[in-house]
Design a protein around this motif. Structure first.
Motif, mmCIF file in Angstrom:
data_model
loop_
_atom_site.group_PDB
_atom_site.id
_atom_site.type_symbol
_atom_site.label_atom_id
_atom_site.label_comp_id
_atom_site.label_asym_id
_atom_site.label_seq_id
_atom_site.Cartn_x
_atom_site.Cartn_y
_atom_site.Cartn_z
ATOM 1 N N PHE A 80 0.677 -1.292 -0.060
ATOM 2 C CA PHE A 80 -0.009 -0.053 -0.127
ATOM 3 C C PHE A 80 0.841 1.154 -0.056
ATOM 4 O O PHE A 80 0.725 2.372 -0.620
ATOM 5 C CB PHE A 80 -0.862 0.125 1.135
ATOM 6 C CG PHE A 80 -2.014 1.179 1.265
ATOM 7 C CD1 PHE A 80 -2.813 1.335 0.234
ATOM 8 C CD2 PHE A 80 -1.855 2.310 1.970
ATOM 9 C CE1 PHE A 80 -3.561 2.465 0.245
ATOM 10 C CE2 PHE A 80 -2.733 3.346 2.374
ATOM 11 C CZ PHE A 80 -3.471 3.452 1.318
ATOM 12 N N ALA A 81 2.051 1.373 0.836
ATOM 13 C CA ALA A 81 3.073 2.367 0.745
ATOM 14 C C ALA A 81 3.445 2.595 -0.756
ATOM 15 O O ALA A 81 3.672 3.759 -1.338
ATOM 16 C CB ALA A 81 4.074 2.014 1.494
ATOM 17 N N LYS A 82 3.611 1.832 -1.615
ATOM 18 C CA LYS A 82 4.074 1.815 -3.067
ATOM 19 C C LYS A 82 3.033 2.360 -3.732
ATOM 20 O O LYS A 82 3.066 3.405 -4.748
ATOM 21 C CB LYS A 82 4.541 0.360 -3.511
ATOM 22 C CG LYS A 82 5.702 0.019 -3.099
ATOM 23 C CD LYS A 82 6.111 -1.244 -3.604
ATOM 24 C CE LYS A 82 7.566 -1.708 -3.053
ATOM 25 N NZ LYS A 82 7.814 -3.198 -3.694
ATOM 26 N N THR A 83 1.603 1.930 -3.572
ATOM 27 C CA THR A 83 0.539 2.306 -4.154
ATOM 28 C C THR A 83 0.399 3.601 -3.977
ATOM 29 O O THR A 83 -0.061 4.566 -4.886
ATOM 30 C CB THR A 83 -0.783 1.517 -3.835
ATOM 31 O OG1 THR A 83 -0.543 0.169 -4.382
ATOM 32 C CG2 THR A 83 -2.124 1.843 -4.326
ATOM 33 N N THR A 84 0.467 4.102 -2.616
ATOM 34 C CA THR A 84 0.122 5.570 -2.220
ATOM 35 C C THR A 84 1.121 6.417 -2.738
ATOM 36 O O THR A 84 0.761 7.386 -3.139
ATOM 37 C CB THR A 84 0.378 5.672 -0.679
ATOM 38 O OG1 THR A 84 -0.720 4.842 -0.201
ATOM 39 C CG2 THR A 84 -0.022 7.120 -0.406
ATOM 40 N N ALA A 85 2.479 5.873 -2.908
ATOM 41 C CA ALA A 85 3.512 7.063 -3.742
ATOM 42 C C ALA A 85 2.888 7.238 -5.167
ATOM 43 O O ALA A 85 3.304 8.037 -5.623
ATOM 44 C CB ALA A 85 5.002 6.215 -3.493
ATOM 45 N N LYS A 86 2.694 5.889 -5.604
ATOM 46 C CA LYS A 86 2.118 6.129 -7.053
ATOM 47 C C LYS A 86 1.010 7.178 -7.234
ATOM 48 O O LYS A 86 0.988 8.015 -8.149
ATOM 49 C CB LYS A 86 1.767 4.790 -7.536
ATOM 50 C CG LYS A 86 1.320 4.770 -9.297
ATOM 51 C CD LYS A 86 0.864 3.315 -9.611
ATOM 52 C CE LYS A 86 0.451 3.332 -10.840
ATOM 53 N NZ LYS A 86 -0.141 1.954 -11.313
ATOM 54 N N ILE A 87 0.126 7.119 -6.526
ATOM 55 C CA ILE A 87 -1.014 8.031 -6.593
ATOM 56 C C ILE A 87 -0.663 9.282 -6.241
ATOM 57 O O ILE A 87 -1.441 10.266 -6.796
ATOM 58 C CB ILE A 87 -2.499 7.525 -5.758
ATOM 59 C CG1 ILE A 87 -2.509 6.022 -6.031
ATOM 60 C CG2 ILE A 87 -3.394 8.352 -6.006
ATOM 61 C CD1 ILE A 87 -2.942 5.636 -7.384
ATOM 62 N N ASN A 88 -0.020 9.462 -5.238
ATOM 63 C CA ASN A 88 0.520 10.830 -4.852
ATOM 64 C C ASN A 88 1.285 11.530 -5.915
ATOM 65 O O ASN A 88 1.268 12.749 -6.135
ATOM 66 C CB ASN A 88 1.404 10.835 -3.676
ATOM 67 C CG ASN A 88 0.698 10.780 -2.283
ATOM 68 O OD1 ASN A 88 -0.501 10.912 -2.315
ATOM 69 N ND2 ASN A 88 1.285 10.141 -1.316
ATOM 70 N N ALA A 89 2.121 10.943 -6.896
ATOM 71 C CA ALA A 89 2.517 11.466 -8.243
ATOM 72 C C ALA A 89 1.472 11.876 -9.165
ATOM 73 O O ALA A 89 1.656 12.954 -9.725
ATOM 74 C CB ALA A 89 3.296 10.182 -8.957
ATOM 75 N N PHE A 90 0.250 11.320 -9.169
ATOM 76 C CA PHE A 90 -0.755 12.009 -9.997
ATOM 77 C C PHE A 90 -1.289 13.107 -9.275
ATOM 78 O O PHE A 90 -1.617 13.882 -9.869
ATOM 79 C CB PHE A 90 -1.887 10.741 -10.132
ATOM 80 C CG PHE A 90 -1.461 9.356 -10.625
ATOM 81 C CD1 PHE A 90 -0.273 9.396 -11.646
ATOM 82 C CD2 PHE A 90 -1.822 8.257 -10.291
ATOM 83 C CE1 PHE A 90 0.017 8.099 -12.462
ATOM 84 C CE2 PHE A 90 -1.477 6.943 -11.102
ATOM 85 C CZ PHE A 90 -0.430 6.887 -11.719
ATOM 86 N N LYS A 91 -1.503 12.813 -7.871
ATOM 87 C CA LYS A 91 -2.009 14.046 -7.250
ATOM 88 C C LYS A 91 -1.239 15.213 -7.440
ATOM 89 O O LYS A 91 -1.654 16.373 -7.110
ATOM 90 C CB LYS A 91 -1.991 13.649 -5.796
ATOM 91 C CG LYS A 91 -2.773 14.594 -4.755
ATOM 92 C CD LYS A 91 -2.847 14.151 -3.433
ATOM 93 C CE LYS A 91 -3.649 15.007 -2.359
ATOM 94 N NZ LYS A 91 -3.712 14.188 -1.054
ATOM 95 N N ALA A 92 0.072 15.080 -7.471
ATOM 96 C CA ALA A 92 1.126 16.112 -7.818
ATOM 97 C C ALA A 92 0.841 17.038 -8.934
ATOM 98 O O ALA A 92 1.486 18.035 -8.952
ATOM 99 C CB ALA A 92 2.517 15.862 -7.722
ATOM 100 N N ALA A 93 0.166 16.697 -10.027
ATOM 101 C CA ALA A 93 -0.056 17.024 -11.275
ATOM 102 C C ALA A 93 -1.128 18.338 -10.944
ATOM 103 O O ALA A 93 -1.736 18.709 -9.885
ATOM 104 C CB ALA A 93 -0.739 16.274 -12.033
ATOM 105 N N PHE A 94 -1.128 19.018 -11.959
ATOM 106 C CA PHE A 94 -2.023 20.578 -12.140
ATOM 107 C C PHE A 94 -3.498 20.198 -11.832
ATOM 108 O O PHE A 94 -4.307 20.835 -11.669
ATOM 109 C CB PHE A 94 -1.485 21.237 -13.038
ATOM 110 C CG PHE A 94 -2.045 22.563 -13.478
ATOM 111 C CD1 PHE A 94 -1.571 23.778 -12.354
ATOM 112 C CD2 PHE A 94 -3.154 22.954 -14.231
ATOM 113 C CE1 PHE A 94 -2.142 24.752 -12.435
ATOM 114 C CE2 PHE A 94 -3.524 24.446 -14.205
ATOM 115 C CZ PHE A 94 -3.164 25.199 -13.343
ATOM 116 N N GLY A 95 -4.078 19.171 -12.837
ATOM 117 C CA GLY A 95 -5.527 18.771 -12.908
ATOM 118 C C GLY A 95 -5.522 17.480 -13.213
ATOM 119 O O GLY A 95 -4.776 16.701 -13.621
ATOM 120 N N THR A 96 -6.968 17.193 -13.306
ATOM 121 C CA THR A 96 -7.339 15.918 -13.781
ATOM 122 C C THR A 96 -8.705 16.009 -14.803
ATOM 123 O O THR A 96 -9.315 16.819 -14.428
ATOM 124 C CB THR A 96 -7.696 14.765 -12.772
ATOM 125 O OG1 THR A 96 -6.392 14.773 -11.917
ATOM 126 C CG2 THR A 96 -7.968 13.712 -13.354
#
Length: 200
Positions: A80-96
């Motif tokens: 889950f820590a790896k998964t969270t890091a991956k999702i946080n990379a998407f969250k660091a973007a400007f928008g969705t």
């Protein structure tokens, strides 16, 4: 032959290192995305694609939903820590951009054109692909990176509730976008002889 479209398509890549160093306004980006989707062809001009464009806190809320939902599916803390890091990379973007299909429209065309009824689901997916490619390429033309994710249907109910969306909108993909903090790597292609046939 003119190659402007091919050049832009080549520029469009899956960029995972995204940031918020974006000079374009949210309004200009929104207009760009809307125009790209509106100009994308759809069968019978049925316009089944819908989009929700998220910035700021709304963009972050989406990726928090993904993390919370995946926590139920990834019981191992290390995983889950790896998964969270991956999702946080998407969250660091400007928008969705959230892409949806309006299922009521698909059903209406199935009913109104029974001869082609079996095709409208497939055609709506083809329209989705076209819309996503058009937006992605338009973003790339303007120096913005993006990648496409598919956490649907896991997050469908939570997304619908969080943004008060119609029940008939079916989530198909999530495209986070932003400044390109690190470029994509090399892209490999299969042999043309295995992919294309030409008859004269």
């Amino acid at each position: 032959m003119k190659t402007q479209l091919i050049d832009l398509a080549t520029q469009r890549r899956s960029i995972y290192a995204l940031g918020r160093n974006v000079s374009a306004s949210q309004e200009d980006i929104t207009q760009l995305i809307e125009d790209a989707i509106k100009q994308n062809p759809t069968p019978f001009n049925n316009q089944t694609t819908r989009a929700v464009i998220l910035f700021g806190a709304s963009h972050e809320k989406l990726w928090d939903i993904v993390i919370d939902r995946l926590k139920q599916e990834v019981p191992d803390e290390a995983a889950f820590a790896k998964t969270t890091a991956k999702i946080n990379a998407f969250k660091a973007a400007f928008g969705t951009v959230l892409y949806f299909t309006e299922t009521k429209t698909v059903k209406a065309f199935e009913d109104n054109f029974p001869l082609y009824a079996d095709n409208f689901q497939d055609w709506s997916e083809q329209a989705q692909g076209g819309a996503q490619f058009a937006v992605w390429t338009a973003l790339a033309e303007n120096g913005l990176g993006a990648n496409l994710q598919h956490y649907n249907p896991l997050i469908d109910d939570q997304v619908r509730a969080a943004f008060n969306l119609p029940a008939s909108w079916k989530l198909r993909a999530q495209m986070d976008f932003g400044s390109i903090e690190s470029p994509a790597g090399d892209k490999d292609f299969m042999a043309d002889s295995d992919r294309f046939l030409v008859f004269k």
